[in-house]
Design a protein around this motif. Sequence first.
Motif: not given
Length: 130
Positions: A84-86, A98-99, A126-129
């Motif tokens: 995951k990159l924030t 993004m994942i 690539n979804r929110k988790k």
Amino acid sequence: LDDTDDDDGLALTPENVKNFVATIVSDFVVNLTWEKPDDPSIIDQILYKSVDGGDSYDAGTSLGMDKEEVEVSGLTPGTDYYFKLTTKDLEGNESDGMIAHIMLPETGMGVGLLVGASMGLAAFRNRKKK
């Protein structure tokens, strides 16, 4: 008027990166690429790693604000990884992130096949988790 709040009183989060993709370099190495946002308030990008399907992530690694690629080494063959990159802004707000997901092969065989499949899967996942 406070710029950090939207109409609902919630803190605004910085824009996420785009096109976050994981590709296999070798049995123990994954290359991650992305496009960073143009938002001038972003001061850092933080990379997190998960080996439990994205249920929990490590403490994260600061990558700075300019990178659009990083190689992650020391990985375990046969392991399913979620990255995951924030982004983080001047106010300390962190994006949802993004994942990218990738499964490393047990050893050598099948690396070529997994690279293509993983690129497509990473873009799709690539979804929110949290």
